[in-house]
Design a protein around this motif. Structure first.
Motif, short mmCIF file in Angstrom:
data_model
loop_
_atom_site.label_atom_id
_atom_site.label_comp_id
_atom_site.label_asym_id
_atom_site.label_seq_id
_atom_site.Cartn_x
_atom_site.Cartn_y
_atom_site.Cartn_z
N ILE A 17 0.84 -1.21 0.00
CA ILE A 17 0.00 0.00 0.00
C ILE A 17 0.87 1.25 0.00
N THR A 18 1.94 1.23 0.76
CA THR A 18 2.85 2.37 0.82
C THR A 18 3.47 2.67 -0.54
N PHE A 19 3.94 1.62 -1.23
CA PHE A 19 4.57 1.82 -2.54
C PHE A 19 3.58 2.33 -3.58
N ILE A 20 2.40 1.75 -3.59
CA ILE A 20 1.38 2.19 -4.55
C ILE A 20 0.97 3.63 -4.25
N SER A 21 0.79 3.95 -2.98
CA SER A 21 0.42 5.32 -2.58
C SER A 21 1.52 6.32 -2.94
N ALA A 22 2.76 5.93 -2.76
CA ALA A 22 3.88 6.82 -3.10
C ALA A 22 3.90 7.11 -4.60
N ALA A 23 3.71 6.08 -5.41
CA ALA A 23 3.69 6.29 -6.86
C ALA A 23 2.55 7.22 -7.26
N GLN A 73 0.49 12.48 -9.00
CA GLN A 73 -0.43 13.61 -8.79
C GLN A 73 0.32 14.94 -8.65
N ALA A 74 1.55 14.88 -8.14
CA ALA A 74 2.35 16.10 -7.95
C ALA A 74 3.14 16.46 -9.22
N ASN A 75 2.91 15.69 -10.30
CA ASN A 75 3.63 15.92 -11.56
C ASN A 75 5.15 15.83 -11.39
N ASP A 76 5.57 14.91 -10.54
CA ASP A 76 7.01 14.70 -10.33
C ASP A 76 7.62 13.97 -11.51
#
Length: 121
Positions: free
Chosen positions: A79-85, A90-93
């Motif tokens: 969940i952490t990895f998916i949320s980080a991606a 979303q932040a256009n990184d």
């Protein structure tokens, strides 16, 4: 059987080292604090996530922890990895910021698959 254990411990070791390095940087690197701010997360979340990663590494590496705890740990890291991606997207990184958590998600999945194989043999 021996190959399964080698793959499990290699992927789990790599994953654990990365998570411990992340946790260390979350506590010590001002750039990480700025990155969390950039993503819109509150300050406490960075500290909370660092502590959770340390606990997760311990749960994965200590053989006496039950397989149920380990499975929940795998789920939490997933969940952490998916949320980080998603947060980086979303932040256009840059693409690398989006792909890196997904790379570790693949390592996590391989670790989990071979954890199961070592338990069933």
């Amino acid at each position: 059987m021996k190959t399964n254990k080698i793959i499990f411990w290699t992927t789990t070791g790599l994953l654990s080292a990365a998570m411990l390095m992340n946790a260390y940087l979350y506590f010590t690197d001002p750039k990480m604090a700025n990155a969390f701010k950039h993503l819109g997360f509150p300050v406490f979340f960075r500290v909370e996530l660092a502590i959770a990663k340390i606990i997760g590494v311990i749960a994965l590496l200590v053989p006496t922890f039950s397989s149920k705890i380990k499975e929940w740990t795998y789920a939490g890291f997933g969940i952490t990895f998916i949320s980080a991606a998603i947060a980086h997207y979303q932040a256009n990184d840059p693409s690398m910021n989006i792909l890196m958590p997904l790379f570790f998600l693949v390592i996590l999945i391989v670790s989990n698959i071979f954890y199961s194989k070592t338990q069933n043999s």
